[in-house]
Design a protein around this motif. Structure first.
Motif, PDB file in Angstrom:
ATOM      1  N   ILE A 124      39.597  29.372  48.211  1.00  0.00           N
ATOM      2  CA  ILE A 124      39.892  30.688  48.766  1.00  0.00           C
ATOM      3  C   ILE A 124      39.840  30.551  50.290  1.00  0.00           C
ATOM      4  N   PRO A 125      40.859  31.068  51.011  1.00  0.00           N
ATOM      5  CA  PRO A 125      40.929  30.817  52.454  1.00  0.00           C
ATOM      6  C   PRO A 125      39.925  31.593  53.303  1.00  0.00           C
ATOM      7  N   GLU A 126      39.512  32.773  52.864  1.00  0.00           N
ATOM      8  CA  GLU A 126      38.550  33.571  53.634  1.00  0.00           C
ATOM      9  C   GLU A 126      37.873  34.562  52.704  1.00  0.00           C
ATOM     10  N   ASN A 127      36.812  35.207  53.184  1.00  0.00           N
ATOM     11  CA  ASN A 127      36.111  36.205  52.375  1.00  0.00           C
ATOM     12  C   ASN A 127      37.146  37.177  51.806  1.00  0.00           C
ATOM     13  N   THR A 128      37.090  37.391  50.491  1.00  0.00           N
ATOM     14  CA  THR A 128      38.124  38.199  49.833  1.00  0.00           C
ATOM     15  C   THR A 128      37.520  39.039  48.723  1.00  0.00           C
ATOM     16  N   VAL A 129      38.011  40.286  48.609  1.00  0.00           N
ATOM     17  CA  VAL A 129      37.699  41.136  47.464  1.00  0.00           C
ATOM     18  C   VAL A 129      38.938  41.131  46.573  1.00  0.00           C
ATOM     19  N   TYR A 130      38.773  40.667  45.346  1.00  0.00           N
ATOM     20  CA  TYR A 130      39.858  40.650  44.369  1.00  0.00           C
ATOM     21  C   TYR A 130      39.687  41.852  43.448  1.00  0.00           C
ATOM     22  N   TYR A 131      40.802  42.472  43.080  1.00  0.00           N
ATOM     23  CA  TYR A 131      40.761  43.672  42.253  1.00  0.00           C
ATOM     24  C   TYR A 131      41.866  43.627  41.199  1.00  0.00           C
ATOM     25  N   PRO A 132      41.603  44.170  39.996  1.00  0.00           N
ATOM     26  CA  PRO A 132      42.682  44.350  39.025  1.00  0.00           C
ATOM     27  C   PRO A 132      43.663  45.360  39.607  1.00  0.00           C
ATOM     28  N   SER A 133      44.933  45.266  39.260  1.00  0.00           N
ATOM     29  CA  SER A 133      45.960  46.099  39.887  1.00  0.00           C
ATOM     30  C   SER A 133      45.651  47.592  39.812  1.00  0.00           C
ATOM     31  N   GLU A 134      44.984  48.037  38.760  1.00  0.00           N
ATOM     32  CA  GLU A 134      44.671  49.468  38.633  1.00  0.00           C
ATOM     33  C   GLU A 134      43.433  49.875  39.430  1.00  0.00           C
ATOM     34  N   MET A 135      42.795  48.911  40.090  1.00  0.00           N
ATOM     35  CA  MET A 135      41.572  49.200  40.852  1.00  0.00           C
ATOM     36  C   MET A 135      41.741  48.878  42.344  1.00  0.00           C
ATOM     37  N   LYS A 136      42.945  49.021  42.861  1.00  0.00           N
ATOM     38  CA  LYS A 136      43.214  48.684  44.255  1.00  0.00           C
ATOM     39  C   LYS A 136      42.373  49.533  45.217  1.00  0.00           C
ATOM     40  N   ARG A 137      42.293  50.836  44.950  1.00  0.00           N
ATOM     41  CA  ARG A 137      41.536  51.737  45.826  1.00  0.00           C
ATOM     42  C   ARG A 137      40.058  51.350  45.854  1.00  0.00           C
ATOM     43  N   GLU A 138      39.504  51.010  44.693  1.00  0.00           N
ATOM     44  CA  GLU A 138      38.109  50.605  44.607  1.00  0.00           C
ATOM     45  C   GLU A 138      37.889  49.282  45.349  1.00  0.00           C
ATOM     46  N   GLY A 139      38.849  48.355  45.201  1.00  0.00           N
ATOM     47  CA  GLY A 139      38.755  47.076  45.894  1.00  0.00           C
ATOM     48  C   GLY A 139      38.752  47.248  47.405  1.00  0.00           C
ATOM     49  N   GLN A 140      39.604  48.143  47.893  1.00  0.00           N
ATOM     50  CA  GLN A 140      39.650  48.386  49.332  1.00  0.00           C
ATOM     51  C   GLN A 140      38.353  49.031  49.815  1.00  0.00           C
ATOM     52  N   GLN A 141      37.799  49.937  48.998  1.00  0.00           N
ATOM     53  CA  GLN A 141      36.542  50.586  49.374  1.00  0.00           C
ATOM     54  C   GLN A 141      35.403  49.570  49.461  1.00  0.00           C
ATOM     55  N   THR A 151      41.864  41.633  50.986  1.00  0.00           N
ATOM     56  CA  THR A 151      41.824  42.035  49.579  1.00  0.00           C
ATOM     57  C   THR A 151      43.041  41.430  48.898  1.00  0.00           C
ATOM     58  N   HIS A 152      42.934  41.230  47.594  1.00  0.00           N
ATOM     59  CA  HIS A 152      44.034  40.606  46.863  1.00  0.00           C
ATOM     60  C   HIS A 152      43.920  40.980  45.394  1.00  0.00           C
ATOM     61  N   VAL A 153      45.046  41.018  44.714  1.00  0.00           N
ATOM     62  CA  VAL A 153      45.057  41.279  43.273  1.00  0.00           C
ATOM     63  C   VAL A 153      44.356  40.122  42.566  1.00  0.00           C
ATOM     64  N   SER A 154      43.571  40.433  41.534  1.00  0.00           N
ATOM     65  CA  SER A 154      42.823  39.419  40.781  1.00  0.00           C
ATOM     66  C   SER A 154      43.744  38.328  40.253  1.00  0.00           C
ATOM     67  N   VAL A 155      43.191  37.145  40.122  1.00  0.00           N
ATOM     68  CA  VAL A 155      43.919  35.999  39.591  1.00  0.00           C
ATOM     69  C   VAL A 155      43.636  35.923  38.097  1.00  0.00           C
ATOM     70  N   GLU A 156      44.677  36.128  37.293  1.00  0.00           N
ATOM     71  CA  GLU A 156      44.499  36.090  35.838  1.00  0.00           C
ATOM     72  C   GLU A 156      43.999  34.727  35.403  1.00  0.00           C
ATOM     73  N   GLY A 157      43.079  34.719  34.469  1.00  0.00           N
ATOM     74  CA  GLY A 157      42.529  33.485  33.951  1.00  0.00           C
ATOM     75  C   GLY A 157      41.304  33.008  34.714  1.00  0.00           C
ATOM     76  N   SER A 158      41.206  33.368  35.991  1.00  0.00           N
ATOM     77  CA  SER A 158      40.047  32.969  36.797  1.00  0.00           C
ATOM     78  C   SER A 158      39.065  34.111  36.983  1.00  0.00           C
ATOM     79  N   MET A 159      39.564  35.340  36.846  1.00  0.00           N
ATOM     80  CA  MET A 159      38.729  36.512  37.114  1.00  0.00           C
ATOM     81  C   MET A 159      38.876  37.519  35.978  1.00  0.00           C
ATOM     82  N   LYS A 160      37.837  38.296  35.773  1.00  0.00           N
ATOM     83  CA  LYS A 160      37.850  39.306  34.714  1.00  0.00           C
ATOM     84  C   LYS A 160      38.685  40.500  35.167  1.00  0.00           C
ATOM     85  N   GLY A 161      39.388  41.114  34.221  1.00  0.00           N
ATOM     86  CA  GLY A 161      40.304  42.198  34.542  1.00  0.00           C
ATOM     87  C   GLY A 161      39.691  43.581  34.559  1.00  0.00           C
ATOM     88  N   ASP A 162      38.362  43.682  34.427  1.00  0.00           N
ATOM     89  CA  ASP A 162      37.743  45.006  34.382  1.00  0.00           C
ATOM     90  C   ASP A 162      36.758  45.226  35.525  1.00  0.00           C
TER      91      ASP A 162
END
Length: 172
Positions: A124-141, A151-162
């Motif tokens: 990962i290139p820098e400190n990052t908050v990953y979020y499932p696509s339906e949780m973008k607002r929460e990820g930004q917060q 911030t970035h959309v979660s990586v399927e297979g590496s991160m949980k979707g909930d």
């Protein structure tokens, strides 16, 4: 080589896609790249176009258009994020011992539901908050609360979707 039968010329080779399929694949890849670069929001361009309009253009707008704008209900402000209902995992990809625990404690302090912390092996290139696509607002917060810029959309297979996933590459 009496037992080995060589296939005829028509049976050997690699099936190549037709030019139409190849062009479609290129178009889809280009669209995905453009979507990723622009963030997928088409509203940004509209705001710029509206802000850049000249006063004479808006003054010459028809009365019907002005009435239509007046009748639109005001946009409702989104409800605040309920931090306690959002699960968060914090991972340390740096060489700083205890960084995930420190950041998890900070997230808990402001009300996030931290459900795990551990080390992360990856690039990962820098400190990052990953979020499932339906949780973008929460990820930004969460990123705002922790002082994380990326911030970035979660990586399927590496991160949980909930849940939100924080990957730390250095001190905050």
């Amino acid at each position: 080589m009496t037992g080995c039968v060589r296939p005829s010329k028509g049976e050997r080779g690699v099936a190549l896609p037709t030019p139409v399929i190849a062009l479609s694949v290129v178009a889809v890849v280009a669209a995905v790249i453009i979507f990723w670069i622009t963030g997928g929001d088409g509203d940004e361009g509209k705001e710029i176009a509206q802000a850049g309009g000249s006063p004479s253009a808006s003054a010459s707008a028809s009365p019907k258009a002005a009435k239509a704008e007046e009748k639109k209900p005001p946009k409702a402000e989104p409800s605040p994020v309920d931090r306690a209902k959002v699960s968060v995992e914090v991972y340390n990809q740096s060489n700083i011992a205890g960084l995930a625990g420190d950041v998890a404690a900070k997230a808990n302090t402001v009300g996030w539901n931290v459900v795990g912390e551990d080390n992360w092996v990856g690039s990962i290139p820098e400190n990052t908050v990953y979020y499932p696509s339906e949780m973008k607002r929460e990820g930004q917060q969460l990123a705002d609360d922790l002082g994380i810029k990326r911030t970035h959309v979660s990586v399927e297979g590496s991160m949980k979707g909930d849940r939100l996933t924080v990957v730390l590459t250095g001190a905050l």
